[in-house]
Design an enzyme around this catalytic site. Structure first.
Site, mmCIF file in Angstrom:
data_model
loop_
_atom_site.group_PDB
_atom_site.id
_atom_site.type_symbol
_atom_site.label_atom_id
_atom_site.label_comp_id
_atom_site.label_asym_id
_atom_site.label_seq_id
_atom_site.Cartn_x
_atom_site.Cartn_y
_atom_site.Cartn_z
ATOM 1 N N SER A 112 0.953 -1.217 0.063
ATOM 2 C CA SER A 112 -0.029 -0.008 0.032
ATOM 3 C C SER A 112 0.723 1.350 0.054
ATOM 4 O O SER A 112 2.086 1.194 0.794
ATOM 5 C CB SER A 112 -0.841 0.017 1.200
ATOM 6 N N TYR A 118 -1.531 -0.822 10.476
ATOM 7 C CA TYR A 118 -1.631 -1.234 9.393
ATOM 8 C C TYR A 118 -0.483 -0.810 8.228
ATOM 9 O O TYR A 118 -0.192 -1.616 7.639
ATOM 10 C CB TYR A 118 -3.145 -0.907 8.515
#
Ligand SMILES: NC(=O)c1ccc[n+]([C@@H]2O[C@H](COP(=O)([O-])OP(=O)(O)OC[C@H]3O[C@@H](n4cnc5c(N)ncnc54)[C@H](OP(=O)(O)O)[C@@H]3O)[C@@H](O)[C@H]2O)c1
Length: 261
Positions: free
Chosen positions: A141, A154
């Site tokens: 990501s 995360y």
């Protein structure tokens, strides 16, 4: 049965994984689809079999469970028809530092880090020993570059996935194993609602189909890092150049002058 390598996709029951399944089936690859929600996997498998004629197998796997990770790991080591691993299953649940607790931290890291590592390493070790090689796609990501994003832990797991990908390239890239790190920006999938964030609160979400189609352009070009949302590719090159420039300077037997008393 297809002559093309079989593609094993984790987290294929929704979002990016389901779209990758659609695209690889349309390219003629047989598929192995893994996730927890077997009803959704079965529905996707039925559609892809009837639309494309490829063989599709469904495996129920909870990738926070070491035994289930082991099942896929063994399959990657023993099934020589598999030639592409899509390490896609992931969650943002438990990412907020303010509310994370022991079980949520463990679950997030087991799914995003441990499962991704065990599967990628099993595939790379196996495929580097055979002539046909293989391809590993790790879904990271852009928050890997934003450790202070609200997504917290995360973001840290996704930085790990990017580092893992670059490391695997270093270890296995010259042995027939291609590793791609895909780094999506915010993309409209269920991950947001699962994590308690309303997707309409995030401006500028990419459509999931566009993200996967762009990532596949990078895959076909054998890019090591694919940033579908980054228009100015020179920015990534400058980032990599700065990182490489740091390396010779951080190998030093003596502490830097500013740390000497
Ligand atoms: N959407 C974004 O904005 C975005 C941005 C950057 C990166 N990503 C990454 O893209 C990947 C795919 O996410 P998505 O956006 O497509 O979200 P999604 O629609 O929520 O898909 C997540 C997938 O992971 C599976 N999964 C979740 N927990 C699992 C578990 N314990 N064991 C096995 N499978 C599990 C889910 O299936 P089951 O619930 O059936 O198990 C689902 O198939 C993730 O790695 C995510 O971090 C997404």
């Amino acid at each position: 049965m297809s002559d093309l390598p079989t593609v094993l996709i984790t987290g294929a029951s929704s979002g990016l994984g389901a779209i990758y399944a659609d695209r690889f089936a349309k390219r003629g690859h047989d598929l192995i689809l893994a996730a927890r929600d077997v009803a959704r996997l079965d529905a996707l498998a039925d559609r892809l079999r009837s639309e494309t004629g490829v063989a599709v197998e469904v495996i129920r796997a909870d990738l926070t469970d070491g035994a289930d990770i082991g099942v896929l790991e063994t399959r990657l080591r023993e099934d020589d028809r598999i030639g592409v691993l899509l390490n896609n299953a992931g969650t943002a649940i438990g990412g907020f530092y303010g509310s994370a607790d022991g079980p949520s931290i463990e679950s997030l890291i087991t799914l995003n880090v441990t499962a991704a590592s065990r599967l990628a390493i099993a595939a790379a070790q196996t495929w580097s020993q055979r002539a046909a090689g293989g391809s590993i796609v790790n879904i990271s990501s852009v928050v890997a570059f934003i450790p202070d994003s609200p997504l917290g832990l995360y973001s840290a797991t996704k930085a790990f996935v990017q580092s893992l990908s670059q490391g695997l390239n270093g270890a296995f890239g010259d042995k027939g194993v291609y590793v791609q790190a895909v780094m999506p920006a915010a993309t409209r999938t269920e991950i947001w609602e699962r994590g308690g964030i309303h997707p309409d609160s995030i401006p500028g979400m990419m459509l999931a189909d566009d993200l996967v189609d762009a990532a596949l352009v990078g895959f076909d070009r054998r890019e090591l890092v694919t940033l579908p949302s980054l228009s100015d590719a020179d920015l990534w090159d400058a980032y990599e150049t700065a990182r490489q420039a740091l390396i010779p300077s951080i190998r030093n037997a003596e502490p830097a002058g500013r740390y000497r008393t």
